[in-house]
Design an enzyme around this catalytic site. Structure first.
Site, PDB file in Angstrom:
ATOM      1  N   GLU A   8      18.479 -19.750 -28.881  1.00 29.65           N
ATOM      2  CA  GLU A   8      18.564 -20.754 -28.066  1.00 29.65           C
ATOM      3  C   GLU A   8      18.562 -22.197 -28.758  1.00 29.65           C
ATOM      4  O   GLU A   8      19.256 -23.111 -28.373  1.00 29.65           O
ATOM      5  CB  GLU A   8      17.582 -20.491 -26.904  1.00 29.65           C
ATOM      6  N   ASN A  49       6.895 -13.025 -25.854  1.00 27.47           N
ATOM      7  CA  ASN A  49       6.114 -13.385 -24.257  1.00 27.47           C
ATOM      8  C   ASN A  49       5.344 -12.337 -24.031  1.00 27.47           C
ATOM      9  O   ASN A  49       4.473 -12.605 -23.177  1.00 27.47           O
ATOM     10  CB  ASN A  49       7.462 -13.816 -23.215  1.00 27.47           C
ATOM     11  N   CYS A  67      23.139 -17.898 -19.926  1.00 31.13           N
ATOM     12  CA  CYS A  67      22.579 -18.334 -18.313  1.00 31.13           C
ATOM     13  C   CYS A  67      22.839 -19.807 -17.866  1.00 31.13           C
ATOM     14  O   CYS A  67      22.445 -20.641 -18.965  1.00 31.13           O
ATOM     15  CB  CYS A  67      20.932 -17.935 -18.692  1.00 31.13           C
ATOM     16  N   HIS A 108      15.394  -8.268 -25.983  1.00 34.96           N
ATOM     17  CA  HIS A 108      14.770  -7.745 -27.180  1.00 34.96           C
ATOM     18  C   HIS A 108      14.114  -6.413 -26.681  1.00 34.96           C
ATOM     19  O   HIS A 108      12.652  -6.422 -26.561  1.00 34.96           O
ATOM     20  CB  HIS A 108      13.729  -8.716 -27.807  1.00 34.96           C
ATOM     21  N   CYS A 121      12.857 -22.991 -17.743  1.00 36.14           N
ATOM     22  CA  CYS A 121      13.714 -22.423 -16.361  1.00 36.14           C
ATOM     23  C   CYS A 121      12.726 -21.902 -15.348  1.00 36.14           C
ATOM     24  O   CYS A 121      11.331 -21.743 -15.707  1.00 36.14           O
ATOM     25  CB  CYS A 121      14.356 -21.384 -16.663  1.00 36.14           C
ATOM     26  N   HIS A 130      15.040 -19.993 -33.239  1.00 32.69           N
ATOM     27  CA  HIS A 130      15.320 -19.177 -32.178  1.00 32.69           C
ATOM     28  C   HIS A 130      16.923 -19.435 -31.878  1.00 32.69           C
ATOM     29  O   HIS A 130      17.388 -20.706 -31.923  1.00 32.69           O
ATOM     30  CB  HIS A 130      14.481 -19.457 -31.098  1.00 32.69           C
ATOM     31  N   SER A 172      11.653  -9.057 -21.410  1.00 24.44           N
ATOM     32  CA  SER A 172      12.554  -8.152 -22.037  1.00 24.44           C
ATOM     33  C   SER A 172      12.489  -6.659 -21.340  1.00 24.44           C
ATOM     34  O   SER A 172      12.833  -5.739 -21.582  1.00 24.44           O
ATOM     35  CB  SER A 172      12.581  -8.113 -23.422  1.00 24.44           C
TER      36      SER A 172
HETATM   37  S1  SF4 Z   1      14.573 -16.936 -19.450  1.00 23.22           S
HETATM   38 FE1  SF4 Z   1      15.443 -18.549 -18.042  1.00 23.22          FE
HETATM   39  S2  SF4 Z   1      17.140 -19.558 -19.285  1.00 23.22           S
HETATM   40 FE2  SF4 Z   1      16.590 -17.882 -20.493  1.00 23.22          FE
HETATM   41  S3  SF4 Z   1      17.895 -16.191 -19.710  1.00 23.22           S
HETATM   42 FE3  SF4 Z   1      16.085 -16.164 -18.360  1.00 23.22          FE
HETATM   43  S4  SF4 Z   1      16.324 -17.323 -16.472  1.00 23.22           S
HETATM   44 FE4  SF4 Z   1      17.877 -18.066 -18.143  1.00 23.22          FE
END
Ligand code: SF4
Length: 286
Positions: free
Chosen positions: A126, A220, A96, A39, A190, A124, A262
């Site tokens: 994900e 974020n 990822c 983003h 993660c 979202h 980002s």
């Molecule tokens: S935030 Fe974490 S899970 Fe998402 S792409 Fe980055 S490393 Fe991978």
């Protein structure tokens, strides 16, 4: 003026790898990116300038028209992947590995008979990757969203970028509201997210003010700004180095620097250089 940089900040390896994969595609004009790899307006414009087509991440009804499709680091559901494959699309998969780990964990838990309670942002991309495959999943944005009566076997998992504290609160609330249920908690946040959270905590204890590099539409990035302000620290969010104003730093001896996930490394470096230059100018003026 001392500039202290967060130990971990900016773009994660998952997004960096996805961008690198996108760079190496030979005929970008034959490929549609599903959603945004990152983003970040500048990066997004660069990809479109190379010829990539783009489809909003929530626009699932119609398949992209191009023969190729690029899946971003956020991943997609098995169901959606099958649709793309059945339509003969060539897939450039930059999912990822840590998102893949979440999918595998979710599948294992559902197969074992658990209903998923996913701590994450409803809608979202994900999160859609999980809910499309497991429609029984309950998505909760925070502990206040947890309801009673979710079931007798529950598994609490997290979108990979969920703050650890929020995840712990959700898990505790699920336990509290389901005292007789069997509850599993699988922390699927993660490592880069964890590292960035720990780094901002450590940084805020050492500085008088904070500069956050990131876009206005980056969640974020905003979370980092909020964390600084909650501690009563002055905090400025900038997208580029030329937005920094020297008078912000006139009375400051120690300034922290961090960036949203980002933000490309080159942008953070440019902001750092400019902060150093402002510091030198202020010193000379004293
Ligand atoms: S935030 Fe974490 S899970 Fe998402 S792409 Fe980055 S490393 Fe991978």
């Amino acid at each position: 003026m001392l500039i202290v940089q967060a130990e971990h900040m900016g773009m994660c390896f998952g997004v960096e790898d996805a961008l690198e994969a996108a760079e190496s595609v030979n005929r970008p004009e034959a490929v549609t990116i599903l959603g945004e790899i990152v983003h970040n307006r500048g990066v997004q414009e660069g990809l479109l300038a190379r010829g990539y087509a783009s489809q909003p991440e929530n626009a699932r009804a119609a398949l992209p028209e191009t023969p190729g499709v690029l899946i971003t680091a956020h991943g997609i559901s098995k169901l959606y992947r099958q649709r793309l494959e059945t339509a003969g699309k060539q897939i450039v998969d930059t999912t990822c590995p840590l998102v893949t780990r979440l999918h595998k964990t979710a599948e294992k838990l559902v197969t074992a008979g658990y209903r998923l309670v996913l701590a994450g942002k409803p809608g979202h991309v994900e999160v859609l990757g999980i809910t499309e495959d497991f429609p029984d999943t309950v998505v909760v944005a925070d502990a206040a969203a947890v309801r009673t009566g979710l079931g007798q076997r529950l598994a609490v998992v997290a979108q990979t970028t969920t703050p650890s504290e929020l995840f712990a609160q959700v898990a505790a609330r699920v336990r509290e509201l389901h005292p007789t249920s069997e509850i599993r908690v699988s922390d699927t946040i993660c490592r880069p997210t964890r590292q960035r959270q720990a780094a901002i905590g450590a940084l805020l204890g050492r500085v008088q003010a904070l500069v956050v590099v990131g876009g206005a539409n980056s969640n974020n990035t905003q979370r980092l700004v909020d964390q600084a302000r909650q501690r009563g620290l002055p905090c400025w969010r900038v997208e580029r180095d030329d937005e920094l104003q020297p008078h912000w730093f006139a009375d400051l001896a120690v300034v922290g620097l961090t960036a949203g996930t980002s933000t490309p490394r080159s942008t953070v470096q440019a902001v750092h250089r400019r902060l150093l230059s402002i510091g030198r100018t202020l010193r000379r003026a004293m």
